[in-house]
Scaffold this active site. Structure first.
Site, PDB file in Angstrom:
ATOM      1  N   LYS A   1       0.881  -1.166   0.000  1.00  0.00           N
ATOM      2  CA  LYS A   1       0.000   0.000   0.000  1.00  0.00           C
ATOM      3  C   LYS A   1       0.919   1.215   0.000  1.00  0.00           C
ATOM      4  O   LYS A   1       1.532   1.551   1.005  1.00  0.00           O
ATOM      5  CB  LYS A   1      -0.921   0.012   1.219  1.00  0.00           C
ATOM      6  CG  LYS A   1      -1.901   1.179   1.181  1.00  0.00           C
ATOM      7  CD  LYS A   1      -2.847   1.142   2.351  1.00  0.00           C
ATOM      8  CE  LYS A   1      -3.991   2.131   2.232  1.00  0.00           C
ATOM      9  NZ  LYS A   1      -3.611   3.493   1.887  1.00  0.00           N
TER      10      LYS A   1
ATOM     11  N   PHE B   1      -1.892  -0.980 -10.395  1.00  0.00           N
ATOM     12  CA  PHE B   1      -2.455  -2.167  -9.758  1.00  0.00           C
ATOM     13  C   PHE B   1      -3.782  -2.638 -10.345  1.00  0.00           C
ATOM     14  O   PHE B   1      -4.294  -3.668  -9.950  1.00  0.00           O
ATOM     15  CB  PHE B   1      -2.578  -1.994  -8.243  1.00  0.00           C
ATOM     16  CG  PHE B   1      -3.255  -0.723  -7.798  1.00  0.00           C
ATOM     17  CD1 PHE B   1      -4.620  -0.566  -7.940  1.00  0.00           C
ATOM     18  CD2 PHE B   1      -2.516   0.303  -7.209  1.00  0.00           C
ATOM     19  CE1 PHE B   1      -5.254   0.586  -7.519  1.00  0.00           C
ATOM     20  CE2 PHE B   1      -3.139   1.471  -6.789  1.00  0.00           C
ATOM     21  CZ  PHE B   1      -4.517   1.615  -6.945  1.00  0.00           C
TER      22      PHE B   1
HETATM   23  P1  AMP Z   1      -7.267   4.662   2.164  1.00  0.00           P
HETATM   24  O1  AMP Z   1      -7.133   5.976   1.473  1.00  0.00           O
HETATM   25  O2  AMP Z   1      -6.445   4.549   3.398  1.00  0.00           O
HETATM   26  O3  AMP Z   1      -8.700   4.213   2.313  1.00  0.00           O
HETATM   27  O4  AMP Z   1      -6.642   3.574   1.177  1.00  0.00           O
HETATM   28  C1  AMP Z   1      -7.039   3.435  -0.142  1.00  0.00           C
HETATM   29  C2  AMP Z   1      -6.004   4.067  -1.040  1.00  0.00           C
HETATM   30  O5  AMP Z   1      -4.766   3.384  -0.983  1.00  0.00           O
HETATM   31  C3  AMP Z   1      -6.350   3.973  -2.505  1.00  0.00           C
HETATM   32  O6  AMP Z   1      -7.275   4.941  -2.889  1.00  0.00           O
HETATM   33  C4  AMP Z   1      -5.006   4.175  -3.172  1.00  0.00           C
HETATM   34  O7  AMP Z   1      -4.777   5.558  -3.363  1.00  0.00           O
HETATM   35  C5  AMP Z   1      -4.005   3.705  -2.132  1.00  0.00           C
HETATM   36  N1  AMP Z   1      -3.209   2.552  -2.566  1.00  0.00           N
HETATM   37  C6  AMP Z   1      -1.880   2.428  -2.392  1.00  0.00           C
HETATM   38  N2  AMP Z   1      -1.413   1.259  -2.867  1.00  0.00           N
HETATM   39  C7  AMP Z   1      -2.475   0.597  -3.370  1.00  0.00           C
HETATM   40  C8  AMP Z   1      -2.642  -0.677  -3.989  1.00  0.00           C
HETATM   41  N3  AMP Z   1      -1.621  -1.512  -4.190  1.00  0.00           N
HETATM   42  N4  AMP Z   1      -3.897  -1.022  -4.365  1.00  0.00           N
HETATM   43  C9  AMP Z   1      -4.946  -0.190  -4.158  1.00  0.00           C
HETATM   44  N5  AMP Z   1      -4.844   1.015  -3.578  1.00  0.00           N
HETATM   45  C10 AMP Z   1      -3.629   1.414  -3.177  1.00  0.00           C
END
Ligand code: AMP
Length: 642
Positions: free
Chosen positions: A321, A410
């Protein structure tokens, strides 16, 4: 269309708190609105003249509005300011002033929705020399034609302070109500009160005699009702009454789901209302992804731990992530568009990403997704560093050199005109590998691992953290891609931060609904005998109801105010609150050198005095715990599937 019609609806919405009544009022407005105007009317209902994803803003602040009001009403600026200080709402000020000014001849020309939107959009576009005067005259023109009530709403819309409680869900339901037959079932069926409607009821239902007398009621077997076209122009029906819960819920959901899905794909309820009015359910269902049009991306849910995430999906794929910005990359022939998760078009800010896309993707049309990272001296930096580049609209080449980026792909959601939403995650990832020829270090694949082994997964997690990334995404490989959804697809795993207990050391008087209260507060951490600022907080405090309220906090803090400047006050540290947050960031703005990202009040800590609040040392320690040393090589290396 007369702006007054909209103003009547605003007034009605302001007076009613019931959701159903609000939906009804908006539905009737939408029914009366000619299709070409629906977009503008829906935007105005939401208190704006630009769609949510647009980066355009009307750009008029209180100061200029005070001038405009003075000009339009003939009262002095001091008069306007005095009234503003008392009420906190310039909308109310102009309403009062114009109502008092009886000698004003009523304008012979009536304001139209078209004119209001045209002038306010023009205000946003004015630039260069004389811009302020031009803006002023555009707003004053509207105000001088307006009735007092119209002026009130023009002022609030211009300042972005119109709050009539039109949540997006209310607009969605109003579109359903305006253009599709409502469906009622079960016990609610017996209580229906209606007049003058075209009703279809299921055979054999015991309907109230008055309902039959006051409406045109026909009965049909359940099987036939199940196939009804609920679009009012096609089905010629306003209301469907059925016995069976399942049938009723299914019919109703067909409409609300179609509208909701259309929203995720277009994010513009005005356009959706127009399609619903002109082409019904079929029109809504035919909305697909289109290169160049931003959509709401799939989101993730938080998992309590890596073990829990692995247990949730038996065939999970793990990915790093990354701590950057979500990027949706659209390619059509020679054109590329880049959109953020908030649907902003950032193509102009990242020309190199557009160039890489054209080089890496041979397909004529594709939409892929990834996370973009910003680097400094070869090291990946946290999101807020990259956000400087997202915001920058000039000297693009210069900042591109200062903050080089990398995109880690991804997902793929569309290929050559076909949406891939229904394709399972596993197949989309495999397809992405075939469609993109990666450019290592620039446009590459996310680090990806398919394993059920807990130890391998834990090692992968540690690797991501060691490379200064947030943690892992655990993806359900059997799941489809559902725009805008959060539950059931991806789980995020990241270390959680401990809450901080901080003193309140300042505040800003609120406006609008928060008038008379501190609308946001300055947080302070202890540093020896003094306190240092570590950010502002306004989230987690309620306007009313349970939990910590603005009223309660204001009552506690007001006696502690030691200095006041404009709308800002300094507060003697006494009240301590527990604060949750996503992350600690470095910040030159606050005297501690740190700011909390997404801070929220968890609860008051009446048991703690200011001397027991957390100190700068603890903030520093938590910051360094979270900012693990980056390993640039770790980010640039290829994943096992590259
Ligand atoms: P959050 O903002 O904490 O809800 O996490 C979701 C966000 O993580 C997504 O909108 C992406 O911007 C980010 N992200 C980073 N790496 C990945 C990944 N490998 N797959 C999907 N989302 C990712």
């Amino acid at each position: 269309m007369e702006y007054a019609r909209l103003v009547d609806t605003y007034e009605l919405l302001g007076r009613t708190s019931g959701r159903l009544k609000k939906v009804g009022a908006i539905a009737s407005l939408l029914e009366d609105t000619p299709a070409p105007l629906l977009q503008r009317v829906v935007l105005l209902l939401q208190g704006t003249v630009f769609p949510a994803w647009s980066d355009r803003e009307i750009g008029i602040a209180n100061q200029l509005m005070i001038k405009a009001i003075a000009l339009a009403t003939g009262f002095s600026e001091q008069d306007v300011v005095a009234r503003f200080t008392a009420s906190g709402d310039l909308g109310k000020v102009i309403d009062d002033l114009t109502s008092r000014k009886r000698q004003r001849t009523l304008a012979s020309r009536r304001l139209t929705v078209e004119k209001v939107v045209e002038n306010l959009q023009a205000v946003a576009a004015v630039e260069g020399k004389g811009a302020v005067d031009r803006k002023l005259s555009l707003v004053t023109e509207l105000l001088s034609f307006a009735t007092p009530a119209e002026a009130k709403y023009i002022v609030r819309t211009t300042l972005g302070t119109l709050r009539v409680g039109v949540a997006e869900g209310v607009i969605r339901d109003a579109i359903a109500r305006a253009f599709f037959a409502d469906v009622v079932w079960g016990p609610r069926a017996a209580a229906v009160e209606a007049e003058g409607l075209r009703i279809i009821a299921e055979d054999g239902m015991a309907l109230d005699r008055r309902l039959r007398e006051r409406n045109r009621v026909v009965t049909r077997p359940a099987g036939e009702i199940g196939k009804l076209d609920l679009w009012k122009p096609a089905g010629k029906t306003d209301l469907v009454i059925v016995k069976d819960d399942t049938l009723g819920a299914r019919l109703k959901a067909a409409v609300t789901d179609a509208i909701e899905m259309a929203w995720y794909l277009r994010s513009d309820y005005g356009e959706i209302a127009r399609i619903a009015k002109e082409r019904g359910l079929r029109g809504l269902e035919s909305i697909g992804l289109e290169p160049g049009k931003p959509y709401h991306v799939l989101l993730s849910e938080k998992a309590p731990s890596l073990e829990a995430a692995l247990a949730a999906y038996p065939n999970a794929a793990l990915e790093w992530k990354y701590d950057g910005a979500r990027l949706s990359i659209h390619k059509q022939g020679d054109r590329v568009w880049l959109f953020t998760r908030r649907l902003e078009d950032v193509t102009a800010q990242f020309p190199e990403v557009a160039a890489w896309t054209k080089q890496a993707i041979a397909a004529k049309e594709a939409i892929v997704e990834g996370e973009m990272l910003g680097f400094r001296q070869g090291k990946p930096m946290p999101f807020q560093f990259l956000s400087q580049r997202i915001k920058r609209k000039y000297d693009i080449e210069q900042i591109a050199k200062e903050i080089p980026v990398q995109v880690n792909l991804f997902d793929i959601v569309s290929l050559d005109g076909a949406s891939l939403f229904r394709m399972p995650q596993r197949e989309r990832w495999a397809l992405l590998q075939r469609v993109v020829k990666p450019i290592p270090g620039k446009l590459q694949f996310a680090r990806h691992l398919e394993t059920t082994d807990a130890q391998q997964a834990a090692a992968f997690y540690r690797e991501a953290l060691a490379a200064a990334q947030e943690g892992l995404m655990v993806k359900n490989q059997d799941a489809a891609y559902q725009p805008g959804r959060r539950v059931g697809y991806w789980l995020k795993v990241k270390p959680t931060m401990e809450n901080l207990d901080l003193a309140i050391i300042g505040g800003v008087w609120g406006t609008g609904k928060r008038t008379g209260w501190f609308g946001s507060l300055v947080l302070g951490c202890r540093d020896g005998e003094t306190f240092r600022e570590c950010g502002m907080i306004g989230t987690g405090i309620k306007e009313k109801g349970k939990g910590v309220t603005f009223e309660e906090l204001t009552a506690l803090l007001k006696p502690l105010v030691t200095a006041e400047r404009g709308n800002q006050v300094t507060i003697r540290p006494h009240v301590v609150v527990e604060v949750g947050y996503e992350e600690i960031q470095r910040s030159p703005t606050y005297s501690s050198g740190f700011a909390l990202r997404f801070p929220r009040v968890v609860r008051l800590r009446p048991d703690k005095g200011p001397q027991e609040a957390d100190d700068l040392e603890r903030v520093r320690r938590l910051y360094s715990l979270q900012a693990r040393q980056a390993s640039p090589a770790g980010i640039a290396t290829k994943g096992p599937h590259v």
